[in-house]
Design a protein around this motif. Sequence first.
Motif, mmCIF file in Angstrom:
data_model
loop_
_atom_site.group_PDB
_atom_site.id
_atom_site.type_symbol
_atom_site.label_atom_id
_atom_site.label_comp_id
_atom_site.label_asym_id
_atom_site.label_seq_id
_atom_site.Cartn_x
_atom_site.Cartn_y
_atom_site.Cartn_z
ATOM 1 N N MET A 112 -2.681 54.475 36.238
ATOM 2 C CA MET A 112 -2.133 54.042 37.230
ATOM 3 C C MET A 112 -1.746 52.091 37.185
ATOM 4 S SD MET A 112 -3.325 55.053 40.694
ATOM 5 C CE MET A 112 -5.510 56.249 40.373
ATOM 6 N N TYR A 113 -0.671 52.410 35.625
ATOM 7 C CA TYR A 113 -0.123 50.954 35.324
ATOM 8 C C TYR A 113 0.805 51.252 34.214
ATOM 9 C CZ TYR A 113 -4.665 51.624 32.629
ATOM 10 O OH TYR A 113 -5.654 51.345 32.234
ATOM 11 N N LEU A 114 2.067 50.167 33.417
ATOM 12 C CA LEU A 114 3.176 50.838 33.239
ATOM 13 C C LEU A 114 2.203 50.270 31.487
ATOM 14 C CD1 LEU A 114 5.431 51.413 32.199
ATOM 15 C CD2 LEU A 114 6.259 49.173 33.025
ATOM 16 N N ILE A 115 1.236 48.760 31.450
ATOM 17 C CA ILE A 115 0.870 48.436 30.445
ATOM 18 C C ILE A 115 -0.751 47.855 30.664
ATOM 19 C CG2 ILE A 115 0.408 46.216 28.417
ATOM 20 C CD1 ILE A 115 3.773 47.227 29.207
ATOM 21 N N ALA A 127 -0.918 41.925 23.408
ATOM 22 C CA ALA A 127 0.179 42.168 22.560
ATOM 23 C C ALA A 127 1.067 42.517 22.751
ATOM 24 C CB ALA A 127 -0.318 43.591 21.862
ATOM 25 N N TRP A 128 1.746 42.597 24.189
ATOM 26 C CA TRP A 128 3.281 43.038 24.893
ATOM 27 C C TRP A 128 3.664 41.318 25.047
ATOM 28 C CZ3 TRP A 128 4.096 41.594 29.931
ATOM 29 C CH2 TRP A 128 5.365 41.454 30.664
ATOM 30 N N GLN A 129 2.830 40.688 25.543
ATOM 31 C CA GLN A 129 3.473 39.715 25.949
ATOM 32 C C GLN A 129 3.412 38.917 24.531
ATOM 33 O OE1 GLN A 129 0.171 36.205 27.047
ATOM 34 N NE2 GLN A 129 1.313 36.276 29.232
ATOM 35 N N ARG A 130 2.882 38.740 23.656
ATOM 36 C CA ARG A 130 3.464 37.751 22.430
ATOM 37 C C ARG A 130 4.092 38.186 22.104
ATOM 38 N NH1 ARG A 130 -1.786 38.496 19.896
ATOM 39 N NH2 ARG A 130 -3.161 37.057 21.275
ATOM 40 N N VAL A 131 4.813 39.661 21.806
ATOM 41 C CA VAL A 131 6.106 40.153 20.780
ATOM 42 C C VAL A 131 7.233 39.668 21.745
ATOM 43 C CG1 VAL A 131 7.418 42.505 20.917
ATOM 44 C CG2 VAL A 131 4.570 42.172 20.227
ATOM 45 N N ALA A 176 4.397 50.607 27.148
ATOM 46 C CA ALA A 176 3.715 51.858 27.893
ATOM 47 C C ALA A 176 3.859 53.427 27.005
ATOM 48 C CB ALA A 176 5.261 52.133 29.011
ATOM 49 N N VAL A 177 4.761 53.753 26.200
ATOM 50 C CA VAL A 177 4.267 54.842 25.653
ATOM 51 C C VAL A 177 3.146 54.479 25.244
ATOM 52 C CG1 VAL A 177 5.402 56.725 23.918
ATOM 53 C CG2 VAL A 177 6.617 55.607 25.136
ATOM 54 N N ALA A 178 2.534 53.501 24.293
ATOM 55 C CA ALA A 178 1.509 53.308 23.358
ATOM 56 C C ALA A 178 0.576 53.807 24.256
ATOM 57 C CB ALA A 178 2.011 51.954 22.683
ATOM 58 N N GLU A 179 1.022 53.067 25.241
ATOM 59 C CA GLU A 179 -0.195 52.481 26.073
ATOM 60 C C GLU A 179 -1.064 53.955 26.627
ATOM 61 O OE1 GLU A 179 -2.091 49.937 28.611
ATOM 62 O OE2 GLU A 179 -3.604 51.370 28.908
ATOM 63 N N ARG A 180 -0.112 55.252 27.097
ATOM 64 C CA ARG A 180 -0.454 56.657 27.452
ATOM 65 C C ARG A 180 -0.778 57.490 26.122
ATOM 66 N NH1 ARG A 180 1.984 54.074 30.293
ATOM 67 N NH2 ARG A 180 2.009 54.186 33.142
ATOM 68 N N VAL A 181 -0.380 56.779 24.569
ATOM 69 C CA VAL A 181 -0.521 57.970 24.018
ATOM 70 C C VAL A 181 -1.494 57.697 22.396
ATOM 71 C CG1 VAL A 181 1.541 58.796 23.343
ATOM 72 C CG2 VAL A 181 0.865 56.288 21.985
ATOM 73 N N THR A 182 -2.395 56.349 23.215
ATOM 74 C CA THR A 182 -3.514 55.852 22.100
ATOM 75 C C THR A 182 -4.848 55.864 23.769
ATOM 76 O OG1 THR A 182 -2.968 53.292 23.100
ATOM 77 C CG2 THR A 182 -2.230 54.141 20.986
ATOM 78 N N THR A 183 -5.723 55.988 22.797
ATOM 79 C CA THR A 183 -6.648 55.663 23.768
ATOM 80 C C THR A 183 -8.005 55.176 23.418
ATOM 81 O OG1 THR A 183 -8.351 56.865 21.981
ATOM 82 C CG2 THR A 183 -7.271 58.404 24.374
ATOM 83 N N PRO A 184 -8.427 54.350 24.029
ATOM 84 C CA PRO A 184 -9.573 53.201 23.881
ATOM 85 C C PRO A 184 -10.233 53.577 22.869
ATOM 86 C CG PRO A 184 -9.834 53.853 26.449
ATOM 87 C CD PRO A 184 -9.036 54.607 25.537
ATOM 88 N N ALA A 185 -10.793 55.088 22.605
ATOM 89 C CA ALA A 185 -11.919 54.763 21.228
ATOM 90 C C ALA A 185 -10.741 54.773 19.724
ATOM 91 C CB ALA A 185 -11.662 56.370 21.642
ATOM 92 N N ASP A 186 -9.206 55.004 20.259
ATOM 93 C CA ASP A 186 -8.502 53.750 18.675
ATOM 94 C C ASP A 186 -8.939 53.072 18.143
ATOM 95 O OD1 ASP A 186 -7.703 56.220 19.166
ATOM 96 O OD2 ASP A 186 -6.015 56.593 19.835
ATOM 97 N N GLY A 187 -9.753 51.710 19.350
ATOM 98 C CA GLY A 187 -9.262 50.988 18.915
ATOM 99 C C GLY A 187 -8.691 49.538 19.677
ATOM 100 N N ASP A 188 -8.611 48.643 19.256
ATOM 101 C CA ASP A 188 -7.766 47.659 20.048
ATOM 102 C C ASP A 188 -6.889 47.421 18.953
ATOM 103 O OD1 ASP A 188 -6.674 45.368 20.725
ATOM 104 O OD2 ASP A 188 -8.381 44.327 20.835
#
Lengths: 112, 317
Positions: free
Chosen positions: B73-76, B83-87, B141-153
């Motif tokens: 229920m959030y964008l990022i 990472a978003w902020q740095r980029v 925002a797309v990465a947030e939705r297609v990756t899962t926490p299990a994919d690691g940081d």
Amino acid sequence: MGIDDSVTAGHLQELRRGTVVLAALAALRTPGYGYALLESLTTAGIHVDANTLYPLLRRLEKQGLLTSEWNTDEPRPRKFYRTSPDGEQLVATLTAEWHRLDDSLRNLTEEI
Amino acid sequence: MTELTDRYVYAATRFVTDQDERVELDRELRERIADTVDGHRSAGLGPAEAEERALTELGDPLRVSAAYRERPMYLIGPRHYFAWQRVMVIVLATAPWIVGVIDLIVMISTREPVETVIAGTISTIVMVAVQAAFWITLGFAVAERVTTPADGDVDRWTPERLPQLPESTGRGKLSDLIASLVFLVIVAGLIVWQRFGSLVVVDGERMPVLDPALWDVWIPVMFLLLALEAVHAVWVYRTGWTWPAAIVNLPISLAWGALLGWLFVSGRLLNPDFLDRVGLSQGAIDRSQPYVLAVLAVIIAWELVDGFYKAYRRGRQ
């Protein structure tokens, strides 16, 4: 100055959060549906919000800790959840941890 | 079931694309609503009131749907936020300005009126910034939705990433001073070398790269500027990047830009015989003008911004 009521409420909620999983898994060793579980937990003194419990049941099912089945015998279909063998195992683990924490906390709080 | 419940369930399920998932969610919500309404009715509420209360307790159907389906229920979220902020910071601090300067140079070289140049440059900078911010955010925002926490940081942190402590006030770095002086000596050496040691030899005579006529006035001016740069580098070494050092850096850098840019545009920088010899036509030189000037402008702008940024950082300590 006393503690802000909302601060107390927030910490109580934090403390209770993990216990809902244990309570639900323990209760659902007898199959039950959402609303009945909500009521039985409330009667047993475990206060949980419906908006927390229903999504939680889905999550536990997804994790393989609960199994579910639609009961369509009655005019109104209901989804019955039941604790799976994995769920049973988690109940044992969580219960042991709960007692361990209780002992540890008792030692800590009695020292004061 | 009344129309109100139907509308609620519709609102909660209409964006669920998977048919099975939608039917399941529909049934679960209807079960929950019916049970909750029954509960309120047995507590003495009328049918309409009980339904109203039950739906109010459920709350926003989109929120309920997201909670049931474990959708963010959030964008990022916290996994990607830094990472978003740095980029964003890196891209917004560079891309719009570089493109803006190139655009500015191109418009100046095509002799646009001054209002057009100013308005065009500002709109280019704003457009690039808005575009960059949009696409970066969309990507995360797309990465947030297609990756899962299990994919690691994705942006795993290690201690090597820690920033250096701010340089202590006072002196600049000796390595910076040496690098500056070596660079200046090399540039001076190249100016002399191209005159007497050029690799292009015609009739046993070495052909200079720069126009020999420059030796009357402009090459001595270049040596003067190099000497000033050397003095400036020593000054920065002794006091650090102070505001006065950054401000003095401004006319020196601009003088370089103006001198080289003007000599190049007016066709007085390069030796015409040399160009002839290596097969570069005047037309090719003219066509390359905007690009050469753009690169020059970016380098000069970088120099200036770097100086002021260092002075600003030093001032904050």
